[in-house]
Scaffold this active site. Structure first.
Site: not given
Lengths: 429, 449
Positions: A67, A70-71, A142
């Protein structure tokens, strides 16, 4: 270049596997304004133990790294790729699941320009210590946002209960602590291993000319060089069939308690048509047992044990699978008692052909409805393809299901010992 | 309803370009038909509108729940759902929304287009009939709604109201509206008040229902591979309103926001949460029908509508204070709302940055690329929205709520014509009214076994 037509659905899919191993699919959708494209790698939060490309030693990487990657892929030397898309009238996004990371855009403007941006940004990583550090604050927020979300907590809590070792139990975003350890070198190592074109699928759907788009992608790829493709070695510890924990209660500041129940799949190692048949059978059975037109639903609703948030689903990927049922409830323990009783009672009766047919009709209708959505088609097609299934087989497979298929699933999947419960209860002050 | 009026059997066509939208008045209801081959389903959307008010807000919410729970022929939820399943899993749901100071009940139904089914069953006519029954032939017991259904749906509605508290983003938004519009109907929650639910009797609810189908503005959208003539015929056949149905035009809301702000209201609340929720409400004094509405769209886009917007770039990308920092606006009330999830300790800093972004816009500090990107994105957004049947009906329904007659082309043209000066002029009108901050105490989610 290949082409498959699905007459009943009035759809034609064009596809090709390029020399570097990338699989490209194009679906023409006439009458739509929007073109939607996803570029997806078969790599997600569960792939945390593997042999890096070209190395001999296995590595274990920090939780949440897929993840995080991905960012960070959006950031380049010249700035943020989000901005490039929006300058070109497209909106971009990305998401990470247990075993996929997808990058996507939608546009009603210039498709080729945005497609180039999508392919190029995913294939040209740029990670620095400084930008990696900056992201930790953003992802930290997040994570906190999800921590405060009772629906997420109860869903994830249930998965944690099911698994002893399998990394599906690790939160996709990791924790603030685990992401603190991530370095740019970790990111490059994961990137090199999992972002090889042979591990990826590009899917484009919209009011486009399929052949022209396929050729355009081919051109783009033929100008780049990649390492030879290698089989990716991933490692998973042996997972027992039993659940790790049969019940968990999380206290949060909520007014209505939540309860989810799940059944862990004992043998989640199917692929292809076998997997599709199994997945659709369990979902059909859930619909028959607990769908809105079922006697059970009516009883649960009347007794105030469920409300409109009640839902259920079965999902299986290579290595893990589970069904879950749940939602808001006034009485989490009453909910568990009633549902598990209903499942047991269902096992004792023979399956009624009428409700089987009705549930199947409903499922077919729901699938047709989903095909209105280019997002659904691209995302689900990719998920199916990574599991050697074809999305457009769903209707024929539904039509081929029989009562005995569903009966088998009922006896084998919904076992008492495979059941677990997670509840969110109101915090005592 | 603009130049097409409310007279019977009059038909008008507009926006022939992007969507083929026809309107027909039948029995005091407006039937909107959109002929398109792009979907594998046919969608029906009924919109039933009245001004939101303290007296009826909870009743109306309960009514939406009751209507989707049965009909005269299928007098329980189970029977109704079975009938839907038999129609190849037709979906039916009733939902509530606030559009400006209106409380709108939306009843949506979607059925598979029979041409994609193996044994081509005629589902469309049956679907039409079922939808009309949901609105016009509810399950009764004597002269009122079936008590059993009302009782169940009361419980469901109460749970829905309570669940707002559990979703902290929604909760903070609700609290902001209550504080900011404390003397205006817009403060009311679309699901009503939890403590009023139990006291509504079946009789009272049924009396209110009769008022609704007699006087409310009702619009029906039918979208799919259909023919308008056939749909109009089916509507005539199935939708039979009582003779005294007459839309109550005195009910149309035209609430101009005149309230001037002398001081920003700042409200704090503390809960046991990990992340603070910052919500800020601005008055814009511009609504859908106004000429500077397009400039407001562009203002919101530059301010916080997208991932290239000032809020995202400064609060998230530059300062790493948040995962989300965005603004949205309400077209009919004319409000802009900012929301961001932040560390409680960063409150002052985040508010300062957000206020600065607004000041920058007032001063005209808008780059060419911010300006052009925003317009391109808005254009993209509206085209994407109308790719979806519900999105399309919502875009078209704005005209009904605002009493305008703007085609999608006109709408896009309006955005195109906006200049930077227009945006600056709007930015100067936009005024911060209230800040609501849900502070975190930070131990949420303790686990025990």
């Amino acid at each position: 270049m290949g082409m498959k037509t699905f007459d009943q659905l009035d759809e034609t899919l064009h596809y090709e596997e390029l020399p570097n191993g990338l699989k490209v699919y194009v679906l023409e959708k006439k009458g739509f304004n929007k073109t939607y494209a996803t570029f997806t790698t078969h790599y997600g939060s569960v792939d945390n133990h593997f042999k890096p490309l070209g190395k001999d030693e296995n590595v274990k990487v920090p939780d949440g790294i897929a993840h995080f990657l991905e960012h960070k892929l959006f950031e380049k030397e010249h700035g943020d790729v989000f901005q490039d898309f929006s300058k070109q009238g497209a909106s971009a996004n990305a998401f990470t699941t247990f075993n996929r990371t997808a990058y996507l855009f939608s546009t009603t403007g210039d498709v080729k320009k945005n497609l180039t941006t999508l392919i190029d940004f995913v294939q040209e990583p740029y990670f620095t210590e400084k930008t990696v550090e900056k992201e930790k604050g953003i992802i930290g927020q997040e994570i906190r946002m999800y921590d405060d979300n009772p629906d997420w907590r109860v869903y994830f809590g249930l998965i944690e209960n099911m698994y002893h070792h399998h990394p599906v139990k690790i939160d996709i975003a990791g924790t603030e602590k685990s992401i603190a350890k991530i370095t740019k070198d970790d990111l490059y190592e994961c990137y090199e291993t999992f972002y090889h074109p042979s591990n990826m699928i590009l899917f484009i759907v919209g009011p486009i000319d399929a052949k022209e788009i396929l050729n355009f992608v081919k051109d783009n790829q033929s100008q780049k060089s990649f390492k030879e493709k290698e089989h990716i070695e991933r490692f998973f510890d042996e997972e027992p069939q039993t659940v790790a924990k049969s019940k968990k209660v999380i206290e949060m500041t909520v007014q209505t308690p939540k309860c989810y129940m799940g059944y862990k799949e004992a043998t989640p190692n199917r692929q292809g048509k076998e997997l599709m048949k199994h997945e659709l059978s369990v979902n059909l059975l859930l619909e028959m047992m607990f769908g809105k037109s079922s006697p059970n639903y009516e009883t649960l609703y009347e007794e105030g044990l469920i409300d409109q948030t009640f839902s259920f689903d079965y999902t299986e990927e290579n290595g893990f699978g589970f069904s879950m049922l749940g939602g808001d409830t006034r009485s989490p323990d009453g909910f568990v008692e009633r549902i598990s009783g209903m499942v047991e009672a269902f096992k004792q009766q023979s399956i009624d052909e009428g409700s089987f047919n009705r549930a199947r009709k409903k499922k077919i209708g729901a699938f047709l409805r989903s095909l209105n959505s280019p997002e659904f088609i691209a995302n689900q097609f990719t998920r199916y393809a990574f599991n050697e299934m074809d999305l457009f087989d769903v209707i024929p497979v539904f039509e081929s299901l029989t009562v005995p298929d569903v009966e088998e699933v009922l006896q084998n999947h919904f076992k008492k010992e495979a059941m677990t419960v997670c509840q969110v209860q109101k915090k005592k002050s | 309803m603009g130049k097409l009026g409310c007279r019977h059997n009059e038909r008008g066509t507009y926006s022939m370009g992007i969507v083929n939208h026809k309107k027909t008045n039948l029995h005091g209801m407006t039937v909107h038909t959109i002929e398109t081959k792009k979907y594998k389903t046919t969608s029906f959307i009924l919109q039933v509108k009245e001004p939101i008010n303290e007296k009826n807000v909870t009743k109306r919410a309960l009514l939406a729940y009751v209507l989707q729970s049965g009909t005269k022929d299928f007098p329980s939820s189970k029977e109704l759902r079975s009938a839907l399943d038999d129609l190849y899993g037709a979906t039916l749901n009733a939902d509530l929304s606030k559009k400006g100071e209106n409380q709108v009940i939306s009843i949506r139904m979607e059925v598979a287009n029979e041409k994609f089914l193996s044994n081509s069953e005629p589902v469309l006519d049956k679907a039409f009939h079922l939808l009309s029954q949901v609105l016009l032939a509810p399950p009764l017991e004597g002269d009122v709604f079936k008590e059993g259904i009302v009782k169940k749906e009361k419980r469901s509605l109460k749970q829905q109201i309570e669940s707002i508290y559990d979703d902290k983003m929604r909760y903070a938004n609700k609290r902001l509206l209550e504080e900011m519009y404390d003397t205006e109907p817009y403060r009311l929650n679309v699901y009503g008040n939890g403590d009023e639910v139990d006291s509504i009797s079946s009789k009272e609810l049924f009396d209110y229902y009769q008022e609704v189908i007699r006087n409310d503005k009702i619009d029906l959208y039918v979208i799919g591979d259909i023919s308008t003539d056939e749909m109009v015929e089916k509507v005539s056949k199935h939708f039979r309103f009582s003779k005294d149905r007459k839309e109550d035009e005195t009910k149309a809301v035209n609430a101009r926001d005149e309230k001037r702000i002398s001081e920003v209201k700042e409200i704090f609340e503390e809960q046991d949460v990990q992340q603070g929720k910052l919500h800020m409400g601005y008055r814009t004094y511009t609504t859908y029908a106004d000429d500077d509405y397009f400039a407001l769209q562009v203002f919101n886009g530059i301010f916080g509508g997208f991932s290239h917007s000032k809020l995202f770039m400064n609060v998230r990308e530059k300062e790493s204070l948040a995962y989300y920092a965005a603004s949205r606006f309400e077209s009919h009330k004319g409000a802009v709302f900012v929301m961001s999830g932040i560390e409680t300790a960063n409150y002052e800093k985040a508010v300062k940055i957000i206020k600065e972004q607004h000041e920058e816009m007032k001063k005209g500090n808008i780059t060419d690329s911010e300006f052009e990107q925003t317009k391109a994105m808005i254009n993209n957004q509206v085209l994407e929205t109308i790719d979806h049947p519900i999105g399309l009906s919502e875009v078209l329904y704005h005209n009904v709520v605002a009493g305008t007659d703007r085609s999608i082309e006109e709408w896009m043209e309006g955005i195109k014509r906006v200049t930077k000066d227009d945006v600056v002029a709007v930015a100067k009108k936009v005024t911060l009214d209230t800040i609501f901050f849900l502070k975190g105490a930070g131990t949420n989610g303790n686990e025990n076994v």
